[in-house]
Design an enzyme around this catalytic site. Structure first.
Site, mmCIF file in Angstrom:
data_model
loop_
_atom_site.group_PDB
_atom_site.id
_atom_site.type_symbol
_atom_site.label_atom_id
_atom_site.label_comp_id
_atom_site.label_asym_id
_atom_site.label_seq_id
_atom_site.Cartn_x
_atom_site.Cartn_y
_atom_site.Cartn_z
ATOM 1 N N GLU A 1 2.159 21.581 8.973
ATOM 2 C CA GLU A 1 1.193 20.912 9.839
ATOM 3 C C GLU A 1 0.421 21.932 10.681
ATOM 4 O O GLU A 1 0.999 22.870 11.222
ATOM 5 C CB GLU A 1 1.942 19.946 10.771
ATOM 6 C CG GLU A 1 1.011 19.125 11.658
ATOM 7 C CD GLU A 1 1.764 18.192 12.611
ATOM 8 O OE1 GLU A 1 3.001 18.282 12.691
ATOM 9 O OE2 GLU A 1 1.094 17.383 13.268
ATOM 10 N N CYS B 1 -0.437 12.496 15.155
ATOM 11 C CA CYS B 1 0.715 12.898 14.337
ATOM 12 C C CYS B 1 0.580 12.353 12.926
ATOM 13 O O CYS B 1 1.270 12.804 12.018
ATOM 14 C CB CYS B 1 2.021 12.444 14.971
ATOM 15 S SG CYS B 1 1.956 10.763 15.590
ATOM 16 N N SER C 1 6.483 18.720 19.010
ATOM 17 C CA SER C 1 6.420 19.725 17.953
ATOM 18 C C SER C 1 7.772 19.919 17.270
ATOM 19 O O SER C 1 8.821 19.562 17.802
ATOM 20 C CB SER C 1 5.997 21.064 18.551
ATOM 21 O OG SER C 1 7.033 21.573 19.376
ATOM 22 N N GLY D 1 11.133 20.009 19.456
ATOM 23 C CA GLY D 1 12.039 18.915 19.095
ATOM 24 C C GLY D 1 13.326 19.425 18.490
ATOM 25 O O GLY D 1 14.413 18.926 18.775
ATOM 26 N N GLU E 1 10.507 12.661 16.877
ATOM 27 C CA GLU E 1 9.416 12.657 15.893
ATOM 28 C C GLU E 1 8.753 14.015 16.036
ATOM 29 O O GLU E 1 8.164 14.318 17.070
ATOM 30 C CB GLU E 1 8.449 11.525 16.246
ATOM 31 C CG GLU E 1 7.365 11.323 15.207
ATOM 32 C CD GLU E 1 6.121 10.732 15.832
ATOM 33 O OE1 GLU E 1 6.207 9.776 16.601
ATOM 34 O OE2 GLU E 1 5.042 11.289 15.536
#
Lengths: 506, 506
Positions: free
Chosen positions: B375, B282, B222, B226, B245
């Site tokens: 997102e 993702c 996330s 991250g 990522e």
């Protein structure tokens, strides 16, 4: 409130020479970045970029005498060194034009559709595109090669990124002249001048790293300044790559066999390298492991002769001079530290070169002597006398990252310690030298000017062809019709680029 | 105080299945990292590494049924998907063995001494060496391909870096099984087992990123998690590369011509892609620009049919389920937002897929509708209806960075908007698709799985051959006698490596 003036100062006297500019306000930095961003598409054409870089080299040479005169007046580096640096800077601009022409840096990969793979491959085509506006922070000690027209600027422009340079306060007049050369070169090759802009001022530098349209930064300077900007780059809402070259001790190990073979030559060579440019090279050998005993003593004798005969020098500014004087005084006062040639203040504006010695055993564990393992900018080096190869290894294990590490080994016959010591030096640095001196950095494809932190804040180089990689990011097109592909990725390779197709070089 | 237990939980019921392990203490993390560091030299041999990666693939396949069973029990991703993921993971391990065998990743450059250069070139030889111990943070949504035996681990081992994996709490049992496979593969090929170690626990993950002997990290997860680890990596006394990522909206633009040509096909394709794996990819297309008017309505009709016929799904854990339910509720409550198929809670442990629509004009400027540009993990997508290409461009300019961006364009005849829109999508992502769907990432040399922040925290990829570059740094040997050079850099090229000599491919 009126804008803060930017003065060019003569380090030989400490007197201001002329007001060159004013510091950029936050609004002016914003305007410069937006202007750079607005013209980024003008740099998309590779042929135009190569022509621009070559024109910049030519105009730099045409204005060479004038630029060298200004640079010498505000840095005291001397016309000979600066003339050499200008030639190097022009060659560097031309070398990046060659990199652009060849196009290998685009790193083109094409994988054709292949249903036999796990999972199946669609048609995939990858190359690298410019990141966007790059902020360049100029160095104090290279007013040309690592400043406005230097390697960061040249590689960023080569990549297709517009550049906003933050001038170094030690050479604002030189910076203005060089920015003008670059902008004229852009105009001459049909590019907008705003592909390069210059700003002055500490606050402007901070604004720049925070600007949302700045996509990456290059920096050459101190650990303190570089780390502050690195932290700011990492703290942004959208962090950006920060390629900083901060500081380096550049350790040298002289094996017993090397000292036995040519103590005098090594001592003289070291003296020359550590005093070059008044010890203001980022690659100055600042820490040298020399054997105890007669051959090591001979080496120190030769070093003493060379350093003693070095005239006093002028550092880039008086702040650096004060830091040097205080730094060597602090180190020389440590227990068991001796100064065979005392470095420090010479005249009111000058410093004299020198070196310190310490038993290597003093450095085997954490303590006050750790100050000797930190870079001291200026004409000084630290000689640690060792009694065994194990002692060398113990000291090397305590060193921070470096740009370079050097092994002085026997040139004739077998040196029993060479392989082990080279293996111990390799983790410490980005460039490993054998029987050479680290000052002097060739602009070549195989060059690597970088190293573990604090030498650099990334794994990249700031010198040589691969420096262009810092300003690019890959993009892959999947199942994209030929008509919509950029020419770099089309099946018939209209630009004749080197590429890898289905995993093989083509 | 006893160690915190690590439970495997069944997301289909929310019930614990079994205690798998205990969370690693700071001391245990330290021990794991030191053990990994101590065995790093064992990975120096390329042939041994390639054999290890192939053995790992083989053992993974041998234990495949058992691993898939455990993974399904604790992730609810289903045996079919997990069997495919296992095959992909094994293929990925083998593909990195090929990368190691070929040796192009070493990026060997040799420049011979050349006095004609400005400044002169000494003999310079550069290649890439492993960074050291790599920390890998496993993903929730790919218990194999982006977890213990996944791309980060495979590429780091291929580079010669030992790995300490921080398990994801959603699949600790699977993680243990896979770590055991990797350690057995190491032993089978004569390597020490500690080249791979597994640790569990949130605090262990934080200890890991701060450990002085950790040299780099890879992360998939996330934005929140991250970013916290990225910040910790940047705040270290010696910062390290953090390849994370984090999150991606994966925008799709459907041109007017595309909608006119095949509204039904696009709507059905979108519905399939956004609900794949219960919307937990993702690369899920999370934001779609669709024209206003009849053809766009047709597209939505097909999408409605596909999404309505998708059964309810189980998300990876109940925290994600709650976040999904709250996230779609918050978005659906915004003015002018409509839910033709309402996403949200289904049963006590399940969610149902759906989608939201909004006029694109609502997104042209900053406001509460910006939540739609973030997102939302799970089976939902947002359809923004546009009235002009200018409106598309205005919305695209407001998007954060993405892993992918997709253009749906006419396949027959000219699409007048295609080139302009592709140019507007390219700055937004690392992979650009035309007339495809972004879910599904091929493991290929030309792949790029990364993109502008927050898609990734660096310019690198976590999938495909070039993922190995993340775990290497260059080192140059200057004027080094042949006998002291690593074999990779010797004049006669005893290893037969591809290389560049004097600036040309050789």
């Amino acid at each position: 409130m009126s804008a803060a003036p930017v003065w060019s100062v003569d380090p030989r006297t400490g007197n201001p020479r002329e007001q060159v500019a004013v510091e950029a306000t936050a609004e002016e930095v914003d305007r410069a970045v937006r202007a750079a961003h607005a013209v980024r598409d003008a740099l998309a054409d590779r042929a135009a970029r190569a022509a621009f870089l070559r024109a910049a080299a030519e105009l730099l040479e045409e204005s060479g005498a004038h630029i060298v005169e200004a640079a010498d007046a505000e840095t005291a580096l001397g016309p000979a060194r600066l003339t050499g640096e200008l030639a190097r800077t022009a060659a560097q601009l031309r070398s990046f034009a060659e990199v652009v022409d060849e196009g290998a840096y685009l790193d083109v990969h094409i994988d054709h559709q292949d249903g036999s793979r796990t999972p199946p491959w669609p048609d995939l085509r990858r190359y690298k595109i410019p990141l966007g506006v790059v902020a360049v922070y100029a160095a104090s000690n290279f007013p040309l090669a690592f400043s406005v027209p230097g390697g960061d600027t040249a590689s960023a422009l080569a990549a297709g990124c517009p550049v906003v340079v933050k001038a170094h306060p030690d050479h604002p007049a030189t910076s203005e002249l060089c920015a003008s050369v670059l902008r004229r070169a852009a105009a001459r090759t049909g590019l907008p001048e705003d592909v390069v802009t210059l700003v002055h001022g500490f606050d402007a530098g901070v604004e720049l790293i925070r600007h949302p349209l700045v996509s990456a930064a290059g920096f050459t300077g101190s650990v303190r300044g570089g780390r502050a900007l690195f932290d700011a780059a990492a703290a942004r809402p959208a962090p950006i790559p920060f390629h900083g070259e901060l500081g380096s001790l550049n350790p040298v190990v002289v094996t017993g066999a090397a000292a036995a073979e040519r103590a005098g030559e090594i001592g003289a060579g070291l003296g020359g390298s550590m005093t070059l440019g008044a010890g203001q090279f980022c690659t100055k050998p600042g820490f040298v492991l020399v054997p105890e005993g007669a051959t090591g003593d001979q080496l120190l004798k030769a070093l003493t002769e060379t350093v003693s005969s070095t005239g006093s020098g002028v550092l880039l500014d008086h702040r650096m001079r004060d830091a040097f004087v205080a730094g060597v005084r602090e180190r020389a006062a440590l227990p068991d530290v001796v100064a065979p040639v005392t470095p420090g203040a010479a005249g009111e504006h000058t410093v004299s070169a020198g070196f310190l010695t310490v038993p290597a055993a003093r450095l085997a564990a954490k303590g006050p002597h750790d100050a000797l393992l930190e870079e001291c900018f200026g004409p000084v080096t630290v000689i640690a006398r060792y009694t065994s190869v194990d002692e060398i290894a113990a000291v090397l294990a305590r060193l921070p990252g470096n740009l370079t590490a050097t092994l002085q080994t026997a040139t004739e016959g077998d040196d029993p310690d060479a392989a082990r010591l080279l293996a111990a030096l390799t983790p410490l640095a980005g460039r490993i030298l054998v029987n050479g001196w680290p000052t002097g950095v060739a602009v070549a494809p195989a060059q690597h000017h970088g190293g573990p932190y604090p030498a650099t804040t990334s794994t990249s180089t700031s010198v040589g062809a691969t420096a262009i990689e810092r300003w690019l990011r890959p993009v892959t097109y999947q199942s994209t019709p030929e008509a919509l592909l950029p020419p770099e990725l089309r099946e018939d390779n209209p630009l004749g680029l080197p590429r890898r197709v289905d995993g093989r070089r083509a």
